[in-house]
Design a protein around this motif. Structure first.
Motif, PDB file in Angstrom:
ATOM      1  N   THR A 298       0.827  -1.209   0.000  1.00 13.67           N
ATOM      2  CA  THR A 298       0.000   0.000   0.000  1.00 13.67           C
ATOM      3  C   THR A 298       0.859   1.255   0.000  1.00 13.67           C
TER       4      THR A 298
ATOM      5  N   HIS B 140       2.606   1.678  -3.502  1.00 11.84           N
ATOM      6  CA  HIS B 140       1.674   2.102  -4.543  1.00 11.84           C
ATOM      7  C   HIS B 140       1.229   3.547  -4.347  1.00 11.84           C
TER       8      HIS B 140
ATOM      9  N   TYR C 157      -7.839   0.583 -18.758  1.00 12.34           N
ATOM     10  CA  TYR C 157      -9.071   0.672 -17.975  1.00 12.34           C
ATOM     11  C   TYR C 157      -9.349  -0.641 -17.248  1.00 12.34           C
TER      12      TYR C 157
ATOM     13  N   PHE D 298      -6.863  -1.106 -14.414  1.00 10.82           N
ATOM     14  CA  PHE D 298      -7.188  -0.183 -13.325  1.00 10.82           C
ATOM     15  C   PHE D 298      -8.322  -0.740 -12.463  1.00 10.82           C
ATOM     16  N   LEU D 299      -9.364  -1.295 -13.096  1.00 13.63           N
ATOM     17  CA  LEU D 299     -10.472  -1.873 -12.332  1.00 13.63           C
ATOM     18  C   LEU D 299     -10.009  -3.086 -11.520  1.00 13.63           C
TER      19      LEU D 299
ATOM     20  N   SER E  36      -6.974  -3.675 -10.418  1.00  8.92           N
ATOM     21  CA  SER E  36      -6.130  -3.216  -9.315  1.00  8.92           C
ATOM     22  C   SER E  36      -6.965  -2.613  -8.185  1.00  8.92           C
ATOM     23  N   LEU E  37      -8.074  -1.933  -8.526  1.00  2.20           N
ATOM     24  CA  LEU E  37      -8.960  -1.408  -7.487  1.00  2.20           C
ATOM     25  C   LEU E  37      -9.589  -2.541  -6.677  1.00  2.20           C
ATOM     26  N   CYS E  38     -10.060  -3.584  -7.367  1.00  4.05           N
ATOM     27  CA  CYS E  38     -10.655  -4.734  -6.668  1.00  4.05           C
ATOM     28  C   CYS E  38      -9.615  -5.438  -5.801  1.00  4.05           C
ATOM     29  N   GLU E  39      -8.398  -5.587  -6.326  1.00  5.14           N
ATOM     30  CA  GLU E  39      -7.348  -6.225  -5.544  1.00  5.14           C
ATOM     31  C   GLU E  39      -7.002  -5.394  -4.316  1.00  5.14           C
ATOM     32  N   GLY E  40      -6.889  -4.075  -4.509  1.00  4.19           N
ATOM     33  CA  GLY E  40      -6.587  -3.206  -3.372  1.00  4.19           C
ATOM     34  C   GLY E  40      -7.658  -3.264  -2.298  1.00  4.19           C
ATOM     35  N   ALA E  41      -8.921  -3.301  -2.714  1.00  2.00           N
ATOM     36  CA  ALA E  41     -10.016  -3.395  -1.738  1.00  2.00           C
ATOM     37  C   ALA E  41      -9.944  -4.703  -0.959  1.00  2.00           C
TER      38      ALA E  41
END
Length: 244
Positions: free
Chosen positions: A180, A183, A214, A217-218, A220-225
Motif C-alpha cells: 500500500t 503504490h 481501464y 485499473f479496475l 487493481s482497485l478490486c485487488e486493493g479493496a
C-alpha cells in the motif's frame, strides 16, 4: 453336543503352542500369537494347541483369533477412504482466512503477471523523446520490482497461514502495508510527473491500449479493496485462528 466340542470357548489368558516343522513351539501367550499373525510371521492355517481345550486346531478355527486372521490383515483399504488434503486451503481455517490463502497462493501471482504484461504491451504515458521519460521508466521498473517482492512475500505468508503457522498472518499484514505504501508513493510520483510534463510529451494511445489500461485499473482497485479488507480482518481475528 458335537457343536460344543467343535466350538470350544478358549481364554486369551491360556497358554498356546504352535506346530512348527513337526515340533510344538511354546508356550506362547495370546498376544504373542496375535502379533505374529498381524506381522505375517505365521499363517491362520497353522495349527495351534490350547492348554484349556487340549486339542490342535488351525488358528482360524479358534474364536480367540477370528478378528485377527491373515486374510483380514492383508485386506487393503478402499482408495476412496484416503483423505485428500486441499492444496491451497485448510479445513481448520474460517472462510475469510481460506479466501486470503487462495488470493496469496493462486490469484496474486497471476495478477502480477497481468500487470507486467500490461506494462510491457502498453508502455508509459510519456513519449520516448520526452524529457521526463527516463523518470517514468525508472518508476515503472521500481513498481515491477516492488510488486514482485510483495507477491513473493504474500505467497510465503499464505503458505504459512495454510500450514497454521503464526508467522503467516504477520507476513501477510506486513506485505500488505508495504504494498500500500509503495503504490501510494508511486501514484503521487506519477501525478507529479504528469503535472510537470507538457502536452506534447504524452504518447498517443490506441483504443485497445486504453481499454487494457481501464481493465487493469479496475482489477487493481478490486485487488486493493480485498487486500485492505484482509489486512483489517487479520489484524482483528488472527489471534483467534488455530495457529501454532
Amino acid at each position: 453336543m458335537h457343536e460344543e466340542n467343535n466350538k470350544t470357548i478358549e481364554s486369551p489368558q491360556s497358554q498356546w503352542w504352535l506346530a512348527k516343522n513337526g515340533e510344538a513351539e511354546g508356550p506362547l501367550s495370546h498376544q504373542e500369537i496375535s502379533d505374529a499373525l498381524q506381522s505375517n510371521r505365521i499363517s491362520s492355517a497353522d495349527y495351534a494347541y490350547s492348554s484349556d481345550s487340549k486339542e490342535w486346531k488351525p488358528l482360524s478355527a479358534w474364536s480367540a483369533f477370528e478378528s485377527g486372521t491373515e486374510e483380514a490383515a492383508l485386506q487393503p483399504p478402499p482408495v476412496d477412504s484416503y483423505p485428500i488434503e486441499p492444496l491451497i486451503t485448510n479445513p481448520r481455517l474460517p472462510p475469510m482466512a481460506n479466501s486470503v490463502c487462495i488470493y496469496t497462493l493462486q490469484i496474486s501471482p497471476w495478477l502480477w503477471c497481468l500487470y507486467i504484461a500490461s506494462e510491457l504491451i502498453c508502455g508509459g504515458l510519456l513519449a520516448e523523446n520526452a524529457s521526463l521519460a527516463g523518470v517514468e521508466a525508472a518508476a515503472i521498473i521500481i513498481n515491477m520490482l516492488a510488486s514482485m517482492v510483495v507477491t513473493i512475500s504474500l505467497f510465503i505468508g499464505g503458505s504459512r497461514l495454510r500450514a497454521l503457522s503464526r508467522s503467516g498472518p504477520n507476513i501477510i499484514i506486513l506485505s500488505t502495508v508495504v504494498a500500500t505504501a509503495v503504490h501510494l508513493l508511486l501514484f503521487f510520483c506519477s501525478v507529479l510527473i504528469i503535472s510537470m510534463a507538457d502536452e506534447n510529451s504524452f504518447d498517443s494511445k490506441t483504443a485497445a491500449v486504453e481499454l487494457i489500461h481501464y481493465f487493469v485499473f479496475l482489477v487493481s482497485l478490486c485487488e486493493g479493496a480485498f487486500m485492505l479488507t484482509s489486512l483489517f480482518w487479520l489484524r482483528r481475528n488472527a489471534r483467534f485462528l488455530p495457529l501454532s
